[in-house]
Every structure is written in structure tokens, then in C-alpha cells.
Design a protein around this motif. Structure first.
Motif, mmCIF file in Angstrom:
data_model
loop_
_atom_site.group_PDB
_atom_site.id
_atom_site.type_symbol
_atom_site.label_atom_id
_atom_site.label_comp_id
_atom_site.label_asym_id
_atom_site.label_seq_id
_atom_site.Cartn_x
_atom_site.Cartn_y
_atom_site.Cartn_z
ATOM 1 N N ASP A 192 0.826 -1.206 0.000
ATOM 2 C CA ASP A 192 0.000 0.000 0.000
ATOM 3 C C ASP A 192 0.865 1.262 0.000
ATOM 4 N N PHE A 193 2.170 1.075 0.143
ATOM 5 C CA PHE A 193 3.104 2.200 0.140
ATOM 6 C C PHE A 193 4.407 1.724 -0.459
ATOM 7 N N GLY A 194 5.250 2.653 -0.883
ATOM 8 C CA GLY A 194 6.538 2.274 -1.445
ATOM 9 C C GLY A 194 6.970 3.251 -2.524
ATOM 10 N N ASP A 195 8.241 3.168 -2.900
ATOM 11 C CA ASP A 195 8.811 4.048 -3.912
ATOM 12 C C ASP A 195 8.376 3.563 -5.292
ATOM 13 N N LEU A 196 7.751 4.443 -6.057
ATOM 14 C CA LEU A 196 7.250 4.063 -7.375
ATOM 15 C C LEU A 196 8.366 3.730 -8.358
ATOM 16 N N SER A 197 9.591 4.182 -8.077
ATOM 17 C CA SER A 197 10.705 3.837 -8.968
ATOM 18 C C SER A 197 10.977 2.342 -8.952
ATOM 19 N N THR A 198 10.514 1.649 -7.911
ATOM 20 C CA THR A 198 10.625 0.191 -7.879
ATOM 21 C C THR A 198 9.948 -0.418 -9.102
ATOM 22 N N VAL A 199 8.753 0.078 -9.422
ATOM 23 C CA VAL A 199 8.017 -0.418 -10.585
ATOM 24 C C VAL A 199 8.759 -0.050 -11.866
ATOM 25 N N THR A 200 9.221 1.181 -11.951
ATOM 26 C CA THR A 200 9.914 1.649 -13.154
ATOM 27 C C THR A 200 11.127 0.778 -13.472
ATOM 28 N N VAL A 201 11.917 0.480 -12.460
ATOM 29 C CA VAL A 201 13.125 -0.322 -12.669
ATOM 30 C C VAL A 201 12.768 -1.746 -13.102
#
Length: 233
Positions: free
Chosen positions: A189-198
Motif C-alpha cells: 500500500d506504500f513504497g517508492d514508485l521507482s521500484t516499478v519503473t526499474v
């Protein structure tokens, strides 16, 4: 659950250990790279089910050890990296090395404990037996075996890359924002969106010209089905 905490700062190890033990976990502590590598390679009775690795501990550092794990006999061991606040390069390198998540220092021990619970919960899901084979052009995914193939040749994917590919294949042509992918694939439910990008970047690179991940500007990502299989629509 047996959790490994690897950090050269004894205060960090002590605080994290107390929070994780409060959640019912058994904790193993290491202070440098060699001891951490040895603990992860140990095939004794206490198998490590998740590792929290400091990026900056004495060599080999957390990123190098993450790479070792992903290419070793237990490649699916969940890994959370601890990185210094603002060191974006370390965070990206960590994700590209196959880390499941990262937490920036200084951090809330309670937040880290929640991240540990989230990653463990995702990794312990039962093997997928529904719709066991997914296909799109040259890509074939056998979900029960967690095996991805291109032209019948295996593709090495991290656990999270595999989950992302399966999710996109099962939801073709639908646009998902990074927030939605973080919730649906990572279960966060939370987290750095760059995780998805990478992870999108890595998945595209590993699938090469066979990937059909489209960027829908301002909205997110979508998997475009193979036109040959959809009558050119």
C-alpha cells in the motif's frame, strides 16, 4: 521465520532484531560481507527465509551479495536492502540486482518490520495452478513451475519480474498506473514508485524484442497482445 540482518552498525542490528523478534521471527546477525555470504550459504537446519542487507557494509556489500544470491542455489530468497537516504544510484542498482525492496536510512524500525512482513507474505503464496500456461507470440509462461520461455528457451527472471510478467499477460491491453502495479504485484500500500519503473525496464530488457509492454504517457503501462493472435486488431 528466520531473518538475516546484515549491517556493520551494531545499533542498527540490535534495534531491527528487537522489532523482528517482537513479530515472532528468529534473527541471525552479521556485520560484514564474508560473514553474510557464509550465513546465506549455510545449508543447516535454520534456512534463512529473508535477508535484510546493508548496501554499505564491508565488501562484499549488500548489492554484490544480492547478485550472489540470485545466481546461487537459493535464487528466490527475498531480499530487502538498506540504503543511505538520497543514494538513488544504490537503490536502482539494488533493484537491478534483484532486490525485492529497499528501505532508506534513517528509517523507522516499525516500517522495516512491515516491509519484511509484506515481502514474506508475497513469497509464501501457494504455487499458482490456475491457468498454468500463458502464451503470447514467442513468449510462454508456465506459472505452476514459475518458468518463462522465449522461443522455448528459458529466460532468467527474478521472482518479482516473473510476477510482473504474469500479471501483465493475464491483463492484456489494460493500463495500470505504477501505484496499481505496486499494489497488485508487490502487495504494497506504500513504497517508492521507482521500484516499478526499474522492474519494467529490466523485464523489457530480458524479453528483448518480444516484449509488448507499452508506456501510456500520464497513465502507466499496458501489455499489448500479439497482433498475429488477435486477428490484427
Amino acid at each position: 521465520m528466520c531473518i538475516l540482518i546484515a549491517d556493520d552498525d551494531p545499533v542498527v542490528r540490535d534495534v531491527v532484531r528487537r522489532y523482528l523478534e517482537r513479530d515472532g521471527h528468529t534473527v541471525i546477525e552479521t556485520a560484514d560481507g564474508p560473514a553474510t555470504s557464509a550465513a546465506l550459504a549455510d545449508t543447516g537446519e535454520r534456512e534463512i527465509e529473508l535477508a535484510v542487507l546493508d548496501v554499505m557494509m564491508p565488501a562484499p556489500d549488500g548489492i554484490d551479495i544480492c547478485r550472489e544470491v540470485r545466481s546461487g542455489p537459493r535464487p528466490h530468497t527475498p531480499i530487502i536492502l538498506l540504503t543511505a537516504l538520497g543514494d538513488e544510484d544504490d537503490r536502482v542498482l539494488g533493484l537491478e540486482a534483484g532486490a525485492d525492496d529497499y528501505v532508506t536510512k534513517p528509517f523507522s524500525p516499525r516500517e522495516l518490520a512491515l516491509r519484511v512482513s509484506s515481502v514474506l507474505r508475497r513469497s509464501q503464496q501457494q504455487p499458482d495452478t490456475e491457468q498454468a500456461i500463458l502464451r503470447d507470440g514467442a513468449i510462454e509462461v508456465r506459472t505452476a513451475l514459475r518458468l518463462a520461455l522465449i522461443d522455448r528457451m528459458p529466460v532468467e527472471l527474478t521472482p518479482r519480474e516473473f510476477d510482473l510478467l504474469v500479471f501483465l499477460l493475464r491483463n492484456p491491453r489494460r493500463v495500470f498506473s505504477r501505484e496499481e502495479l505496486l499494489a497488485q504485484v508487490w502487495g504494497w500500500d506504500f513504497g517508492d514508485l521507482s521500484t516499478v519503473t526499474v522492474h519494467i525496464k529490466r523485464l523489457r530488457a530480458k524479453l528483448g524484442c518480444r516484449h509488448r509492454i507499452e508506456t501510456v504517457w500520464g497513465r502507466g503501462y499496458a501489455w499489448a497482445r500479439n497482433r498475429a493472435e488477435t486477428g490484427g486488431r
